[in-house]
Design an enzyme around this catalytic site. Structure first.
Site, PDB file in Angstrom:
ATOM      1  N   TYR A 160      33.857  34.254  48.497  1.00  0.00           N
ATOM      2  CA  TYR A 160      33.522  33.610  47.310  1.00  0.00           C
ATOM      3  C   TYR A 160      34.353  32.051  47.418  1.00  0.00           C
ATOM      4  O   TYR A 160      33.734  30.967  47.115  1.00  0.00           O
ATOM      5  CB  TYR A 160      34.247  34.550  46.258  1.00  0.00           C
ATOM      6  CG  TYR A 160      34.597  33.378  44.886  1.00  0.00           C
ATOM      7  CD1 TYR A 160      33.503  33.400  44.037  1.00  0.00           C
ATOM      8  CD2 TYR A 160      35.664  32.833  44.439  1.00  0.00           C
ATOM      9  CE1 TYR A 160      33.591  32.516  42.536  1.00  0.00           C
ATOM     10  CE2 TYR A 160      35.967  32.080  43.352  1.00  0.00           C
ATOM     11  CZ  TYR A 160      34.856  31.960  42.428  1.00  0.00           C
ATOM     12  OH  TYR A 160      34.975  31.034  41.360  1.00  0.00           O
ATOM     13  N   LYS A 164      32.785  28.146  47.767  1.00  0.00           N
ATOM     14  CA  LYS A 164      33.090  27.169  46.456  1.00  0.00           C
ATOM     15  C   LYS A 164      33.552  25.944  47.665  1.00  0.00           C
ATOM     16  O   LYS A 164      33.685  24.738  47.130  1.00  0.00           O
ATOM     17  CB  LYS A 164      34.383  27.788  45.713  1.00  0.00           C
ATOM     18  CG  LYS A 164      33.656  28.832  44.602  1.00  0.00           C
ATOM     19  CD  LYS A 164      32.625  27.998  43.771  1.00  0.00           C
ATOM     20  CE  LYS A 164      32.383  29.095  42.586  1.00  0.00           C
ATOM     21  NZ  LYS A 164      31.206  28.419  41.793  1.00  0.00           N
ATOM     22  N   THR A 196      36.341  36.896  31.642  1.00  0.00           N
ATOM     23  CA  THR A 196      34.929  36.906  31.657  1.00  0.00           C
ATOM     24  C   THR A 196      34.495  38.227  32.467  1.00  0.00           C
ATOM     25  O   THR A 196      35.217  39.018  32.863  1.00  0.00           O
ATOM     26  CB  THR A 196      34.629  35.757  32.784  1.00  0.00           C
ATOM     27  OG1 THR A 196      35.099  36.093  34.122  1.00  0.00           O
ATOM     28  CG2 THR A 196      35.016  34.614  32.209  1.00  0.00           C
TER      29      THR A 196
END
Length: 254
Positions: A160, A164, A196
């Site tokens: 991840y 990014k 989230t």
């Protein structure tokens, strides 16, 4: 050129839920026309449109597929006019669970590539579809969603974070190339958001630890992140481009 937010048409990728939905709400509250992109979250996207009203609509597309992105932009243009603002928020399937993450010796290039395909590839496909409109009107706003894990990899989510990091590089190179067209390109990087779908697997104790380490004493919410996104689309950010704004309550000083 500057425009009020109420004059803008905004495309938000991955906006059917979570942070994307919070960003959609913020733009809608300011009177913008909002195109809510979703991949799997059809029902939640439809519910969001019903909540926000007739100046919003949902559009399906997998941003990793350039043909789907082109078709989506054409459909948005038919409904609202071409988007003036791109908020690239779409996230490949991911769960922020430090205990379940892949360690470095378990990581494969395919894991990083999967994240980059959505983070970087999705941004590229959207830019390809929108650049002719930006150039024709001499105006555009691009806001890409990053992470403070690049500055503070408190949990080493290798795939991840690497994706990014590449997206931040694209933020800066795109800002350089698109600036003469009147387009600004910036990144908003959050910390762990409460909450989230991606952060749902994070233990509550972790949220409390992070909150205690921030000067503000709290974990950032999706709504607070959305405020910063709104800033980059507003007239007040007209001279800001190629920047990465970290929104995490001061956990990271940049």
């Amino acid at each position: 050129m500057t425009r009020n937010i109420s004059d803008l048409t905004v495309l938000i990728t991955g906006a059917g839920r979570g942070l994307g939905a919070a960003i959609a709400r913020s733009f809608a509250q300011q009177g913008a026309q909002v195109a809510i992109n979703y991949r799997h979250s059809r029902d939640s996207a439809a519910a969001l449109v019903a909540e926000l009203g007739p100046r919003t609509a949902a559009f399906h597309a997998d941003v990793t597929d350039p043909a789907q992105v082109s078709a989506m932009v054409a459909a948005i243009t038919d409904r609202f006019g071409a988007p003036d603002v791109l908020v690239h928020n779409a996230l490949a399937d991911f769960s922020f669970n430090g205990d379940a993450r892949k360690r470095l010796d378990q990581m494969h290039w395919a894991d990083i590539a999967q994240q980059a395909q959505t983070a970087v590839g999705g941004a590229l496909h959207c830019l390809h579809a929108l650049q002719p409109h930006f150039a024709a009107q001499g105006f555009g706003r691009v806001i890409l969603i990053g992470t403070n894990l690049m500055q503070n990899p408190v949990v080493p989510y290798h795939d991840y974070t690497a994706a990014k990091g590449a997206l931040l590089a694209l933020t800066r190179t795109a800002a350089k190339e698109l600036g003469p067209l009147g387009v600004t390109v910036n990144m908003v990087s959050g910390g762990l958001l409460r909450s989230t779908d991606a952060s749902a697997a994070t233990p509550e104790a972790v949220f409390d630890i992070i909150a205690a380490q921030t000067p503000l004493g709290q974990v950032t919410t999706p709504a607070a992140m959305a405020d910063a996104v709104l800033f980059f689309a507003s007239p007040w950010a007209r001279a800001v481009t190629g920047q990465n704004l970290i929104v995490d309550g001061g956990l990271v000083f940049n």
